[in-house]
Motif scaffolding. Structure first.
Motif, PDB file in Angstrom:
ATOM      1  N   ASN A  94       0.836  -1.209   0.000  1.00  0.00           N
ATOM      2  CA  ASN A  94       0.000   0.000   0.000  1.00  0.00           C
ATOM      3  C   ASN A  94       0.865   1.251   0.000  1.00  0.00           C
ATOM      4  OD1 ASN A  94      -2.468  -1.247  -0.066  1.00  0.00           O
ATOM      5  ND2 ASN A  94      -2.754  -1.248   2.151  1.00  0.00           N
ATOM      6  N   ASN A 224      -8.373   5.124  -1.827  1.00  0.00           N
ATOM      7  CA  ASN A 224      -7.747   4.091  -0.991  1.00  0.00           C
ATOM      8  C   ASN A 224      -8.753   3.029  -0.575  1.00  0.00           C
ATOM      9  OD1 ASN A 224      -5.170   5.184  -1.012  1.00  0.00           O
ATOM     10  ND2 ASN A 224      -5.566   6.511   0.730  1.00  0.00           N
ATOM     11  N   HIS A 249      -6.726  -6.489   3.726  1.00  0.00           N
ATOM     12  CA  HIS A 249      -6.522  -5.314   2.872  1.00  0.00           C
ATOM     13  C   HIS A 249      -7.677  -4.325   3.019  1.00  0.00           C
ATOM     14  CE1 HIS A 249      -6.024  -3.456  -1.326  1.00  0.00           C
ATOM     15  NE2 HIS A 249      -4.973  -3.098  -0.623  1.00  0.00           N
ATOM     16  N   ASN A 253      -7.374  -0.381   4.735  1.00  0.00           N
ATOM     17  CA  ASN A 253      -7.715   0.858   4.034  1.00  0.00           C
ATOM     18  C   ASN A 253      -9.003   1.483   4.534  1.00  0.00           C
ATOM     19  OD1 ASN A 253      -5.490   0.086   2.621  1.00  0.00           O
ATOM     20  ND2 ASN A 253      -6.347   0.420   0.610  1.00  0.00           N
ATOM     21  N   LYS A 292      -1.069   6.374   3.995  1.00  0.00           N
ATOM     22  CA  LYS A 292      -0.469   5.034   3.941  1.00  0.00           C
ATOM     23  C   LYS A 292       0.393   4.765   5.177  1.00  0.00           C
ATOM     24  CE  LYS A 292      -1.831   4.607  -0.450  1.00  0.00           C
ATOM     25  NZ  LYS A 292      -2.791   3.627  -0.962  1.00  0.00           N
TER      26      LYS A 292
END
Length: 551
Positions: A94, A224, A249, A253, A292
């Motif tokens: 990421n 994102n 994941h 995010n 991030k």
């Protein structure tokens, strides 16, 4: 005010060319340096923080978090890295995607982008056409084409947005709040399936003055979140580990995005105060990088707990079948797939040894039981273990066929062929014993003393010989000379048993048990051990010829 003259087709072409350029870059880098990066990923992910750094580095170079995710899934399925390490790599991936935004923000709007792309496209195309027989130069050509297309697509998008920028008043949409821009980021990213392309669109809009920094930041947060939708869709119907990574994941995010969105104005002000660069593009890229980094620092301390929680999820999606290592390994990563096949061959060797010893010892174990236990105990048919070996062979054969459709190096193709020959030899070894299983049961029930003595000698020889071989293989101490000595020793021992049989027959006439059956059992046992020796030869020495040379 006239109608906006938004050139939709130019904008769409820009997205298409940009994504195609990304694809070309990915393909070229996979050929030029993919194997090195995979080896780095394999060797440097034993701790979560290392996984983050490696994931960020590889994604920054390959410019494809999806490719990195594919590699992670392959290593995870092959049991090369554990789930916690793979989570660290995903976190790092990421972070690595921000390099595209930095390149675009620092170069894409400071130079004549179309002119900048022309040398790369020209040289790259000529290299691909005229240097077909030079793989490295040809792949460098593909890399140049991808790089050129990347910036050409950026120019198309930038020009299309700039043409409409002066005619669209985004202020009329501000009363909807930032949630609209958040939604735009999510939806568009999910549709075009690239957070990098969406970042370019957002940067183009900021450069053209179409959106404010705050609105653009909201779209970045949405992008994102939107990029996880593609991964989630791809995980549907997949293996359990793939779904676990997709869920992780999404959590990374989504949680990070919602926290950032809740304090977006304050965070933008903080970014402007800490980095007073007076450039909206750079400010936006810094903000994106901050998102991030926040995700990394937020989740890194809790990866152990997250791993335990994820392992309890999707248990019904665990891959079916008897194989252990190839279930989650994509054939798209050949060197990892070949490694998984080798691990399956190692596991099959242990199962084959257990089957052979178990078939010879089955009746002996039962004879030692008390009478009441023999009456009530469940009889385990060794043939079930043989059938399991056949299922493993079928699964590995199907995987082998699929793997052959990929581009394999000469060494990988040779290793794969030898591993499959090793597997076949192991199955032949098991079949030799399966075919005399009924003879062994007859020998166990015989009252003939010679038959009992022959069976005892065979049991002792097989058990001692196979356990010694298995121990050497597991310890990694087996050499080519050791294997030849093992095979010669078995040949001598079985000849001695055969000689013992004929000497006893000449001394005393035994009529209680067919002599031809005893001879056949000895012969099949010899053939089985010979096939097992061939299997080890293919697996350990032809697949790894340097071990033979060392001897």
């Amino acid at each position: 005010m006239g109608e906006p003259s938004f050139d939709f087709w130019r904008f769409l072409a820009g997205i298409g060319v940009f994504l195609f350029g990304m694809s070309q870059l990915e393909t070229a880098l996979k050929e030029l340096a993919g194997k090195s990066f995979r080896k780095m990923l394999q060797s440097l992910t034993d701790q979560s923080w290392k996984g983050v750094l490696v994931g960020a580095l590889i994604t920054a170079v390959l410019q494809s978090s999806s490719l990195v995710t594919l590699m992670v899934l392959a290593f995870l399925g092959a049991k090369v890295i554990n789930l916690r390490s793979s989570l660290g790599v995903i976190l790092g991936a990421n972070l690595g995607t921000t390099i595209t935004a930095w390149i675009v923000a620092t170069l894409g709007f400071k130079l004549s982008v179309a002119d900048f792309s022309l040398p790369f496209l020209g040289l790259g195309s000529l290299s691909v056409i005229f240097l077909q027989q030079r793989p490295v130069l040809k792949n460098i050509g593909y890399f140049c084409i991808g790089f050129g297309l990347l910036f050409l697509g950026l120019d198309f998008m930038k020009v299309a947005i700039e043409e409409v920028a002066t005619q669209i008043d985004f202020k009329q949409y501000q009363h909807y709040g930032l949630w609209m821009f958040l939604g735009i980021g999510i939806i568009v990213t999910a549709l075009i399936q690239s957070s990098s392309a969406m970042m370019v669109i957002i940067l183009s809009a900021v450069h053209a003055g179409v959106v404010t920094l705050t609105q653009a930041a909201a779209m970045v947060v949405g992008a994102n979140i939107g990029t996880t939708i593609t991964v989630a869709i791809g995980a549907m119907g997949g293996a359990a580990d793939k779904k676990r990574l997709a869920l992780a994941h999404l959590l990374f995010n989504l949680v990070t995005g919602l926290i950032i969105y809740a304090f977006i104005a304050d965070l933008i002000n903080l970014t402007l105060m800490l980095f007073p660069v007076q450039d909206a593009l750079i400010d936006l890229v810094i903000f994106s990088t901050f998102i991030k980094l926040l995700g990394v620092f937020l989740f890194l301390p809790f990866l152990g707990l997250l791993e335990k929680w994820l392992k309890r999820r999707f248990s019904k999606s665990e891959p079916k079948g008897q194989t252990l290592y190839i279930k989650n390994v994509s054939t798209k990563v050949p060197e990892v797939a070949v490694s998984a096949v080798e691990k399956e061959v190692a596991a099959t060797f242990e199962k084959t040894v257990d089957f052979i010893i178990g078939t010879f010892q089955a009746g002996k174990k039962r004879q030692k039981m008390p009478t009441w236990r023999r009456i009530v105990s469940e009889v385990k048919d060794p043939i079930e273990n043989y059938n399991q070996l056949k299922v493993i062979e079928d699964e590995l054969t199907a995987y082998h066929v699929s793997l052959q459709e990929e581009v394999l190096s000469e060494r990988e193709a040779e290793s794969l062929t030898n591993l499959m020959l090793s597997l076949r030899s192991m199955i032949f070894a098991a079949k030799d014993i399966k075919d005399i299983q009924h003879n062994l049961r007859q020998m166990e029930n015989s009252e003939d003393t010679l038959t009992t003595e022959i069976l005892k000698k065979l049991r002792n020889q097989l058990k001692n010989s196979l356990l010694d071989l298995e121990e050497r293989v597991q310890a990694g101490s087996l050499t080519f000379n050791n294997l030849n000595a093992w095979r010669y020793g078995n040949e001598l021992s079985l000849k001695e048993i055969n000689t013992f049989l004929h000497v006893e027959l000449r001394k005393n006439k035994h009529e209680l048990f067919p002599v031809s059956t005893l001879a056949n059992v000895i012969r099949q046992t010899s053939t089985s051990l010979d096939n097992l020796g061939n299997a080890i030869d293919f697996w350990k020495f032809r697949t790894q010829p340097e071990k033979v040379e060392a001897n």
